[in-house]
Write a protein that holds these residues in place. Structure first.
Motif, PDB file in Angstrom:
ATOM      1  N   ASP A  64       0.863  -1.180   0.000  1.00  0.00           N
ATOM      2  CA  ASP A  64       0.000   0.000   0.000  1.00  0.00           C
ATOM      3  C   ASP A  64       0.903   1.236   0.000  1.00  0.00           C
ATOM      4  O   ASP A  64       1.600   1.510   0.977  1.00  0.00           O
ATOM      5  CB  ASP A  64      -0.901  -0.007   1.240  1.00  0.00           C
ATOM      6  CG  ASP A  64      -2.014   1.025   1.149  1.00  0.00           C
ATOM      7  OD1 ASP A  64      -1.782   2.098   0.559  1.00  0.00           O
ATOM      8  OD2 ASP A  64      -3.116   0.764   1.666  1.00  0.00           O
ATOM      9  N   ALA A  65       0.869   1.992  -1.094  1.00  0.00           N
ATOM     10  CA  ALA A  65       1.743   3.159  -1.210  1.00  0.00           C
ATOM     11  C   ALA A  65       1.367   4.259  -0.229  1.00  0.00           C
ATOM     12  O   ALA A  65       2.200   5.109   0.099  1.00  0.00           O
ATOM     13  CB  ALA A  65       1.695   3.712  -2.640  1.00  0.00           C
ATOM     14  N   LYS A  66       0.135   4.267   0.267  1.00  0.00           N
ATOM     15  CA  LYS A  66      -0.311   5.287   1.205  1.00  0.00           C
ATOM     16  C   LYS A  66       0.033   4.934   2.649  1.00  0.00           C
ATOM     17  O   LYS A  66      -0.175   5.750   3.549  1.00  0.00           O
ATOM     18  CB  LYS A  66      -1.827   5.493   1.078  1.00  0.00           C
ATOM     19  CG  LYS A  66      -2.281   6.010  -0.279  1.00  0.00           C
ATOM     20  CD  LYS A  66      -1.792   7.415  -0.538  1.00  0.00           C
ATOM     21  CE  LYS A  66      -2.348   7.961  -1.840  1.00  0.00           C
ATOM     22  NZ  LYS A  66      -1.898   9.348  -2.105  1.00  0.00           N
ATOM     23  N   THR A  78       0.325   1.098  11.915  1.00  0.00           N
ATOM     24  CA  THR A  78      -0.697   0.900  12.953  1.00  0.00           C
ATOM     25  C   THR A  78      -0.353  -0.326  13.789  1.00  0.00           C
ATOM     26  O   THR A  78       0.199  -1.300  13.280  1.00  0.00           O
ATOM     27  CB  THR A  78      -2.089   0.719  12.307  1.00  0.00           C
ATOM     28  OG1 THR A  78      -2.353   1.848  11.462  1.00  0.00           O
ATOM     29  CG2 THR A  78      -3.186   0.620  13.348  1.00  0.00           C
ATOM     30  N   ARG A  79      -0.733  -0.253  15.064  1.00  0.00           N
ATOM     31  CA  ARG A  79      -0.547  -1.400  15.961  1.00  0.00           C
ATOM     32  C   ARG A  79      -1.896  -1.794  16.576  1.00  0.00           C
ATOM     33  O   ARG A  79      -2.669  -0.942  17.014  1.00  0.00           O
ATOM     34  CB  ARG A  79       0.428  -1.063  17.090  1.00  0.00           C
ATOM     35  CG  ARG A  79       0.629  -2.217  18.083  1.00  0.00           C
ATOM     36  CD  ARG A  79       1.378  -1.749  19.323  1.00  0.00           C
ATOM     37  NE  ARG A  79       2.709  -1.275  19.008  1.00  0.00           N
ATOM     38  CZ  ARG A  79       3.784  -2.064  18.925  1.00  0.00           C
ATOM     39  NH1 ARG A  79       3.661  -3.367  19.157  1.00  0.00           N
ATOM     40  NH2 ARG A  79       4.960  -1.566  18.630  1.00  0.00           N
ATOM     41  N   SER A  84       2.066   7.679  11.766  1.00  0.00           N
ATOM     42  CA  SER A  84       2.091   7.526  10.311  1.00  0.00           C
ATOM     43  C   SER A  84       1.869   8.865   9.617  1.00  0.00           C
ATOM     44  O   SER A  84       1.374   9.826  10.211  1.00  0.00           O
ATOM     45  CB  SER A  84       1.011   6.536   9.878  1.00  0.00           C
ATOM     46  OG  SER A  84      -0.280   7.034  10.210  1.00  0.00           O
ATOM     47  N   THR A  85       2.210   8.894   8.326  1.00  0.00           N
ATOM     48  CA  THR A  85       2.064  10.130   7.552  1.00  0.00           C
ATOM     49  C   THR A  85       0.603  10.448   7.273  1.00  0.00           C
ATOM     50  O   THR A  85       0.161  11.584   7.440  1.00  0.00           O
ATOM     51  CB  THR A  85       2.825  10.000   6.213  1.00  0.00           C
ATOM     52  OG1 THR A  85       4.201   9.738   6.493  1.00  0.00           O
ATOM     53  CG2 THR A  85       2.705  11.286   5.402  1.00  0.00           C
ATOM     54  N   VAL A 114      -5.860   1.576   7.012  1.00  0.00           N
ATOM     55  CA  VAL A 114      -4.415   1.800   7.051  1.00  0.00           C
ATOM     56  C   VAL A 114      -3.982   2.124   5.625  1.00  0.00           C
ATOM     57  O   VAL A 114      -3.977   1.241   4.756  1.00  0.00           O
ATOM     58  CB  VAL A 114      -3.668   0.562   7.587  1.00  0.00           C
ATOM     59  CG1 VAL A 114      -2.171   0.806   7.588  1.00  0.00           C
ATOM     60  CG2 VAL A 114      -4.164   0.207   8.985  1.00  0.00           C
ATOM     61  N   GLY A 115      -3.636   3.390   5.369  1.00  0.00           N
ATOM     62  CA  GLY A 115      -3.367   3.799   3.990  1.00  0.00           C
ATOM     63  C   GLY A 115      -4.652   3.728   3.176  1.00  0.00           C
ATOM     64  O   GLY A 115      -5.585   4.481   3.405  1.00  0.00           O
TER      65      GLY A 115
END
Length: 209
Positions: free
Chosen positions: A36-38, A44-45, A60-61, A84-85
């Motif tokens: 996933d590029a995003k 995430t945890r 994360s970004t 996530v992304g």
């Protein structure tokens, strides 16, 4: 045992069992790696605490979304969707008791930093047994499934805004009228000069005879 179902991305349809702690990212060193590029390298945890399963963002970004809302750390309910992304995970925990609300973890944790669990649901009354020889009652119709688009929030309606078109103003009309009047006068002036030239030429021809 709690688990997750991947609803989008390269692992779509895969079931992931949750045991202890799980890190998800584009290059997770210990956990689940997704294409996933995003997603960030460690995005995430998922972690099991005394109050239940918790999802937390690892700086994360693009952030971690819970049911379409960006979060930092929050408890999970069965059916929650974590993004996530661009990859969506549906959290399922068959052994967990339903909770009234887990959206505000800070309010439940309190100033002391402790965690609390929701009270158990009230006991349901036992259904009366049908009389001997009587036909069993028909099964209740199941409610239609609730469909939530990936990444959409369930906390409020989606609002759409539309610009209101506006027409030309009074100044535009006045400018067009002035241009039109100027063109009319210019045409009349040019026509008059042309007519005068023709008459002068005709008069000169008559005098030349």
């Amino acid at each position: 045992m709690a688990f997750m179902i991947v609803e989008s991305g390269d692992l779509n349809g895969r079931k992931i069992d949750l045991i202890g702690s799980l890190v998800i990212g584009r290059q997770a060193r210990e956990g689940l790696t997704i294409k996933d590029a995003k997603a960030s390298r460690e995005h995430t945890r998922f972690e099991l605490t005394s109050g239940g399963w918790v999802v937390m963002d690892l700086g994360s970004t693009n952030g971690t979304l819970l049911n379409g809302r960006k979060i930092t750390r929050e408890f999970l309910n069965t059916g929650d969707r974590v993004t996530v992304g661009q990859t969506v995970f549906r959290f399922e925990n068959p052994a967990a008791q339903p909770m009234t609300s887990t959206r505000d973890m800070a309010g439940r944790a309190g100033a002391a930093g402790g965690t609390t669990t929701a009270p158990p649901p009230p006991a349901l009354p036992l259904a009366a047994s049908p009389a001997r020889g009587a036909a069993p009652p028909p099964p209740a119709a199941a409610p239609p499934p609730s469909v939530t688009p990936a990444g959409a929030s369930r906390t409020g309606p989606n609002l759409r805004y539309q610009d209101v078109p506006t027409g030309p103003g009074l100044l535009t009309y006045l400018l067009c009228a002035a241009i039109l009047i100027g063109l009319v006068f210019a045409a009349r002036w040019i026509g008059g000069r042309a007519m005068a030239k023709v008459m002068e030429d005709e008069k000169a021809k008559q005098q030349g005879r």
